[in-house]
Design an enzyme around this catalytic site. Sequence first.
Site, PDB file in Angstrom:
ATOM      1  N   HIS A  79       7.575  57.175 -47.456  1.00 17.58           N
ATOM      2  CA  HIS A  79       6.476  58.024 -47.914  1.00 17.58           C
ATOM      3  C   HIS A  79       5.978  57.458 -49.245  1.00 17.58           C
ATOM      4  O   HIS A  79       4.785  57.310 -49.436  1.00 17.58           O
ATOM      5  CB  HIS A  79       6.944  59.473 -48.050  1.00 17.58           C
ATOM      6  CG  HIS A  79       5.834  60.394 -48.404  1.00 17.58           C
ATOM      7  ND1 HIS A  79       4.700  60.529 -47.629  1.00 17.58           N
ATOM      8  CD2 HIS A  79       5.641  61.209 -49.478  1.00 17.58           C
ATOM      9  CE1 HIS A  79       3.875  61.397 -48.192  1.00 17.58           C
ATOM     10  NE2 HIS A  79       4.412  61.818 -49.316  1.00 17.58           N
ATOM     11  N   LYS A 122       1.545  52.338 -49.216  1.00 12.33           N
ATOM     12  CA  LYS A 122       0.567  53.043 -50.061  1.00 12.33           C
ATOM     13  C   LYS A 122       0.176  52.171 -51.256  1.00 12.33           C
ATOM     14  O   LYS A 122      -0.834  52.402 -51.897  1.00 12.33           O
ATOM     15  CB  LYS A 122       1.127  54.383 -50.524  1.00 12.33           C
ATOM     16  CG  LYS A 122       1.219  55.409 -49.384  1.00 12.33           C
ATOM     17  CD  LYS A 122       1.626  56.774 -49.882  1.00 12.33           C
ATOM     18  CE  LYS A 122       1.613  57.814 -48.756  1.00 12.33           C
ATOM     19  NZ  LYS A 122       2.809  57.734 -47.894  1.00 12.33           N
ATOM     20  N   PHE A 163       2.731  68.443 -49.264  1.00 15.63           N
ATOM     21  CA  PHE A 163       2.682  69.664 -50.071  1.00 15.63           C
ATOM     22  C   PHE A 163       3.070  70.849 -49.189  1.00 15.63           C
ATOM     23  O   PHE A 163       2.753  70.895 -48.005  1.00 15.63           O
ATOM     24  CB  PHE A 163       1.252  69.895 -50.601  1.00 15.63           C
ATOM     25  CG  PHE A 163       0.918  69.108 -51.853  1.00 15.63           C
ATOM     26  CD1 PHE A 163       1.798  68.188 -52.404  1.00 15.63           C
ATOM     27  CD2 PHE A 163      -0.303  69.316 -52.489  1.00 15.63           C
ATOM     28  CE1 PHE A 163       1.472  67.481 -53.571  1.00 15.63           C
ATOM     29  CE2 PHE A 163      -0.640  68.612 -53.649  1.00 15.63           C
ATOM     30  CZ  PHE A 163       0.240  67.702 -54.190  1.00 15.63           C
ATOM     31  N   CYS A 168       0.221  65.910 -46.217  1.00 16.53           N
ATOM     32  CA  CYS A 168       0.473  64.479 -46.106  1.00 16.53           C
ATOM     33  C   CYS A 168       1.436  64.119 -44.976  1.00 16.53           C
ATOM     34  O   CYS A 168       1.727  62.951 -44.758  1.00 16.53           O
ATOM     35  CB  CYS A 168       0.963  63.949 -47.443  1.00 16.53           C
ATOM     36  SG  CYS A 168      -0.164  64.440 -48.759  1.00 16.53           S
ATOM     37  N   HIS A 193      -2.994  56.476 -50.703  1.00 24.04           N
ATOM     38  CA  HIS A 193      -2.425  57.612 -49.989  1.00 24.04           C
ATOM     39  C   HIS A 193      -3.519  58.224 -49.114  1.00 24.04           C
ATOM     40  O   HIS A 193      -4.430  58.876 -49.611  1.00 24.04           O
ATOM     41  CB  HIS A 193      -1.892  58.631 -50.986  1.00 24.04           C
ATOM     42  CG  HIS A 193      -1.041  59.686 -50.367  1.00 24.04           C
ATOM     43  ND1 HIS A 193      -0.991  59.884 -49.006  1.00 24.04           N
ATOM     44  CD2 HIS A 193      -0.187  60.597 -50.915  1.00 24.04           C
ATOM     45  CE1 HIS A 193      -0.154  60.878 -48.746  1.00 24.04           C
ATOM     46  NE2 HIS A 193       0.351  61.318 -49.876  1.00 24.04           N
ATOM     47  N   GLU A 213      13.350  59.997 -52.378  1.00 25.87           N
ATOM     48  CA  GLU A 213      13.322  59.512 -50.998  1.00 25.87           C
ATOM     49  C   GLU A 213      14.270  58.321 -50.819  1.00 25.87           C
ATOM     50  O   GLU A 213      15.020  58.259 -49.833  1.00 25.87           O
ATOM     51  CB  GLU A 213      11.901  59.102 -50.595  1.00 25.87           C
ATOM     52  CG  GLU A 213      11.822  58.587 -49.158  1.00 25.87           C
ATOM     53  CD  GLU A 213      10.450  58.006 -48.805  1.00 25.87           C
ATOM     54  OE1 GLU A 213       9.632  57.826 -49.720  1.00 25.87           O
ATOM     55  OE2 GLU A 213      10.235  57.728 -47.611  1.00 25.87           O
TER      56      GLU A 213
END
Lengths: 77, 428
Positions: free
Chosen positions: B319, B351, B415, B178, B356, B330
Amino acid sequence: MSDVLERVKKIVVENLDVDGDKVVESASFIDDLGADSLDLVELVMAFEEEFNIEIPDDVQESIRTVGDAVTHIKAHI
Amino acid sequence: MSDRRVVITGIGIVSPLAFGREATWERLIEGKSGAGRIDTFDPEDMPCKIAFQVPWKSGRGGGEADPHAFDPEAFVSSKEMRRIDEFILYAIAAADEAVEDSGWKPEDDEGQERTGVMIGSGIGGLESIYQTAVTLHENGPRKVSPFFIPSALINLASGQVSIRHKFKGPNHSVVTACATGAHAIGDSARLIKYGDADVMLAGGSEAVIGRIGIAGFCAAKAMSTNFNDTPEKASRPYDKDRDGFVMGEGAAILVLEEYEHAKARGAKIYAEVSGYGLTGDAYHITAPAEGAEGGYRAMKMALKHSGIDPTEIDYVNAHGTSTPKGDEGEAGAVERAFGDHAKNMSMSSTKSAVGHLLGAAGAIESAFCALAIRDQVMPPTLNLDNPSFETVLDLIPHKAKKGRVRAAMSNSFGFGGTNASLVLKEVK
């Protein structure tokens, strides 16, 4: 039997996105119809599917024109 | 690093809100959502049955009657379609729009050789791999398409785009889950700074809303499952009812260009890519490190490279995936990185409106930062009814916010514990 050329033509037009008028027996897939080596593999797969035959790898190499394909198919169906 | 500066001179977007940069941006600012029930396959046996699909002219993804629906035939022939996975199709379309927008279409050797492409993807041709695996299993190797491999390889997005536009400079691709889109932009900017290219097409593309993609992320317990009947409510970053991310698809490509090069040809400039930071968590394969420690260091590094005072950052595109753990971590890291200035800042997660986009997320969110700087307006965080934590940041709930945007930061975490942060600033 007589419709083999027509059926081959239809597959070629669909797969190579070319004008049907250009798909004549003397037309070379690569030189005249804009195919590359991967297109040729895909075309042969489509012929196999349509006519329910298996075209061996060494024979695939010798199929260069629409006429080559028609001749081979006619001999094996 | 050299004193070559890098600016954005073109933007192309294929998104779940619309095809096209302006239509997407307009709908984003209006507070629209691109979410819906999945219609490319029957999702009944999936825990998550919803996604943010690109609206297609064919009707798929809710595109019927949408004047801004995506029409693949405007970009590729039916012959070409068979040779490419959809992630490549989206990349081609977004790249075409970006190139058109920038006006950079070199026909001479030098121009073409000084223009490169770096488009990444998180998972590439996953759906093609799945379909081919089924064919192989059921019908044997002779039925495997000769175009299978070149349709699935991630770097073929860069390859296809370079062939289409004759861009003969660096041809590269990023695969960092991502964070892909952000890394592609940051690394491309460095190639320009280093002098390897004057212009780079950079971004990301993703198209994994298929059975295998949805099943995989569901198995990882990463996706929302409580909002199958109200898809537009599902992606709700920072809200106390959030329960996982919702998959999006599409592509965003930026034209990055050396500043003097852009100026010399009178190009329109959206913003400067002035800072880039990248770190690793070294912590867990899917979970972010405690307190988004890796993200924090990426932000600090991006700020340092940007050379601007942190108080010039007015907006952060987070994010913010709408997962229980990630969002708060975050936000805390942003507060820590900016200290006293955090209370003056706004931060939203787009998002909530586009989902996403995985490997394209960092690219589309950077594009949104550039457009926020252009129009001096910040997109909202939809569905933020009840924040799950206290913060001094303005999370821009529900409605877009007009306000000064001198510089913006875009965060992307992936990830594997990979983090990227970009700083974009206005060019006067």
